[in-house]
Enzyme design. Structure first.
Site, PDB file in Angstrom:
ATOM      1  N   HIS A   1      47.643  36.658  26.105  1.00 41.99           N
ATOM      2  CA  HIS A   1      46.258  36.972  25.766  1.00 41.99           C
ATOM      3  C   HIS A   1      45.778  36.150  24.561  1.00 41.99           C
ATOM      4  O   HIS A   1      44.575  35.925  24.414  1.00 41.99           O
ATOM      5  CB  HIS A   1      46.104  38.467  25.493  1.00 41.99           C
ATOM      6  CG  HIS A   1      45.067  39.113  26.354  1.00 41.99           C
ATOM      7  ND1 HIS A   1      45.127  39.110  27.740  1.00 41.99           N
ATOM      8  CD2 HIS A   1      43.915  39.752  26.045  1.00 41.99           C
ATOM      9  CE1 HIS A   1      44.077  39.740  28.224  1.00 41.99           C
ATOM     10  NE2 HIS A   1      43.328  40.133  27.221  1.00 41.99           N
TER      11      HIS A   1
ATOM     12  N   TYR B   1      33.800  37.768  20.554  1.00 44.57           N
ATOM     13  CA  TYR B   1      34.227  36.428  20.157  1.00 44.57           C
ATOM     14  C   TYR B   1      33.246  35.761  19.204  1.00 44.57           C
ATOM     15  O   TYR B   1      33.600  34.790  18.539  1.00 44.57           O
ATOM     16  CB  TYR B   1      34.417  35.551  21.400  1.00 44.57           C
ATOM     17  CG  TYR B   1      35.600  35.965  22.240  1.00 44.57           C
ATOM     18  CD1 TYR B   1      36.895  35.662  21.847  1.00 44.57           C
ATOM     19  CD2 TYR B   1      35.415  36.677  23.422  1.00 44.57           C
ATOM     20  CE1 TYR B   1      37.977  36.052  22.611  1.00 44.57           C
ATOM     21  CE2 TYR B   1      36.499  37.075  24.192  1.00 44.57           C
ATOM     22  CZ  TYR B   1      37.774  36.754  23.781  1.00 44.57           C
ATOM     23  OH  TYR B   1      38.846  37.147  24.527  1.00 44.57           O
TER      24      TYR B   1
ATOM     25  N   HIS C   1      34.427  38.843  32.551  1.00 44.22           N
ATOM     26  CA  HIS C   1      33.974  40.094  31.947  1.00 44.22           C
ATOM     27  C   HIS C   1      32.778  40.637  32.721  1.00 44.22           C
ATOM     28  O   HIS C   1      31.836  39.891  33.005  1.00 44.22           O
ATOM     29  CB  HIS C   1      33.552  39.876  30.492  1.00 44.22           C
ATOM     30  CG  HIS C   1      34.702  39.633  29.564  1.00 44.22           C
ATOM     31  ND1 HIS C   1      34.556  39.046  28.322  1.00 44.22           N
ATOM     32  CD2 HIS C   1      36.029  39.910  29.690  1.00 44.22           C
ATOM     33  CE1 HIS C   1      35.738  38.973  27.731  1.00 44.22           C
ATOM     34  NE2 HIS C   1      36.644  39.487  28.545  1.00 44.22           N
TER      35      HIS C   1
ATOM     36  N   LYS D   1      40.123  42.019  37.297  1.00 47.51           N
ATOM     37  CA  LYS D   1      40.095  43.479  37.261  1.00 47.51           C
ATOM     38  C   LYS D   1      39.165  44.017  38.330  1.00 47.51           C
ATOM     39  O   LYS D   1      38.103  43.457  38.588  1.00 47.51           O
ATOM     40  CB  LYS D   1      39.636  43.966  35.881  1.00 47.51           C
ATOM     41  CG  LYS D   1      40.666  43.740  34.783  1.00 47.51           C
ATOM     42  CD  LYS D   1      40.211  44.341  33.475  1.00 47.51           C
ATOM     43  CE  LYS D   1      41.295  44.204  32.415  1.00 47.51           C
ATOM     44  NZ  LYS D   1      40.880  44.797  31.129  1.00 47.51           N
TER      45      LYS D   1
ATOM     46  N   ARG E   1      43.997  35.911  32.734  1.00 43.59           N
ATOM     47  CA  ARG E   1      44.877  36.997  32.302  1.00 43.59           C
ATOM     48  C   ARG E   1      46.257  36.725  32.887  1.00 43.59           C
ATOM     49  O   ARG E   1      46.388  36.098  33.944  1.00 43.59           O
ATOM     50  CB  ARG E   1      44.362  38.345  32.808  1.00 43.59           C
ATOM     51  CG  ARG E   1      42.953  38.707  32.334  1.00 43.59           C
ATOM     52  CD  ARG E   1      42.505  40.025  32.969  1.00 43.59           C
ATOM     53  NE  ARG E   1      41.169  40.440  32.514  1.00 43.59           N
ATOM     54  CZ  ARG E   1      40.044  40.152  33.145  1.00 43.59           C
ATOM     55  NH1 ARG E   1      40.096  39.443  34.283  1.00 43.59           N
ATOM     56  NH2 ARG E   1      38.884  40.558  32.683  1.00 43.59           N
TER      57      ARG E   1
ATOM     58  N   ARG F   1      44.286  33.205  25.992  1.00 39.43           N
ATOM     59  CA  ARG F   1      42.990  33.575  26.586  1.00 39.43           C
ATOM     60  C   ARG F   1      41.931  33.664  25.485  1.00 39.43           C
ATOM     61  O   ARG F   1      40.808  33.168  25.641  1.00 39.43           O
ATOM     62  CB  ARG F   1      43.125  34.904  27.318  1.00 39.43           C
ATOM     63  CG  ARG F   1      41.846  35.443  27.954  1.00 39.43           C
ATOM     64  CD  ARG F   1      42.198  36.636  28.835  1.00 39.43           C
ATOM     65  NE  ARG F   1      41.063  37.487  29.165  1.00 39.43           N
ATOM     66  CZ  ARG F   1      40.248  37.278  30.193  1.00 39.43           C
ATOM     67  NH1 ARG F   1      40.412  36.210  30.959  1.00 39.43           N
ATOM     68  NH2 ARG F   1      39.254  38.111  30.454  1.00 39.43           N
TER      69      ARG F   1
END
Length: 303
Positions: A249, A284, A275, A177, A153, A252
């Site tokens: 992004h 995806y 994730h 995150k 990110r 990414r």
């Protein structure tokens, strides 16, 4: 009212390790909700105000977001999620007796398919970025190569320090995150760009600021911002003649899509992207449907 919201935001930082950009979104959403409550509820004291919020007021708030302010369903859903989280915090800490958001509806938002660029477009982008001799140009080439190599990110990218890189083992330690630490691997060409940047362009950009730990710095020797990286990518895409709108992004998404198209498992891509849930990564799979069909037609003896 403001004091309670600030207490919740502090909780998000200390207890849940929220990143600054996520915290900013929560702050904006909850202060907007606080202003709505203040305008539509007559309460004698702050503590009493939150106790008096009910399902009818919450539904009025959602209507105001949609009809009066014209927010899209995705934005409305995000703002409602912030309110839910806030009242859950109030309930857990005994600041209210009943949580009015328990039966609150929320806009149903379909998960959008991420945009990506092709492998040929990536080669075109990286090749054009590398074709420069200035310190800024060599830095930019390293940034784009590393974004595609790792799927980082942009917030993770600008947060990197030089000591986070292990050249010997070929990986970078990063914090995603929720301040979750993970390892991302880097292919040799990107490592080569990175090593050359650290030993050359970065030294020139730092000048006399040799104590700076940031991996990527501007011409004043200061850590790059997220916006700066966006601008670098925008300028590089234009120079490469790529018409598709590209953001950090996008690289990414391209990283994840190309891995899946070339045989990587969904579970491994999940780990590489950082994730917490595989359901986030599953979006995806929609991007690789055409690739699967091509493989079927190529491989099945009667196709």
């Amino acid at each position: 009212m403001e004091r309670t919201v600030n207490s919740f935001l502090q909780h998000l930082v200390v207890e849940r390790g929220f990143a600054q950009n996520t915290l900013d979104a929560y702050s904006s959403d909850l202060n907007q909700f606080r202003a709505f409550v203040k305008d539509n509820l007559d309460a004698p004291a702050e503590q009493e105000t939150w106790r008096l919020v009910d399902i009818n007021l919450l539904n009025s708030y959602i209507t105001d977001l949609r009809d009066n302010r014209g927010y899209r369903e995705t934005t409305t859903a995000r703002k409602v999620a912030a309110v839910r989280s806030f009242f859950g915090y109030l309930s857990r800490n005994g600041l209210i007796t009943d949580d009015p958001t328990e039966n609150l509806g929320s806009p149903r938002v379909g998960r959008s398919v991420p945009k990506f660029i092709t492998e040929d477009e990536v080669k075109q982008l990286l090749g054009t970025a590398a074709d420069t001799g200035t310190p800024e140009g060599r830095r930019d080439a390293s940034i784009l190569e590393l974004l595609y190599a790792t799927g980082l990110r942009v917030s993770e990218m600008v947060g990197l320090n030089v000591q986070d890189i292990d050249f010997e083992e070929g990986f970078i330690r990063t914090w995603g995150k929720g301040a979750k630490e993970r390892i991302v691997y880097v292919y040799p060409e990107a490592l080569s760009h990175l090593r050359a940047y650290i030993g050359g362009a970065r030294v020139e950009l730092l000048g006399n600021k040799r104590g700076e730990t940031a991996l990527y710095v501007n011409q004043r020797g200061e850590r790059l911002t997220r916006q700066w990286v966006w601008n670098i990518l925008k300028a590089s895409a234009k120079k490469a003649g790529i018409d598709t709108k590209i953001t950090p992004h996008t690289l990414r998404h391209s990283f994840a899509t190309h891995l899946l198209q070339n045989g990587a498992s969904l579970r491994h891509v999940q780990e590489l992207l950082g994730h917490s849930s595989i359901s986030t990564t599953q979006v995806y799979t929609h991007l690789t449907d055409s690739h699967v069909r091509e493989e079927y037609e190529r491989s099945h003896p009667r196709a």
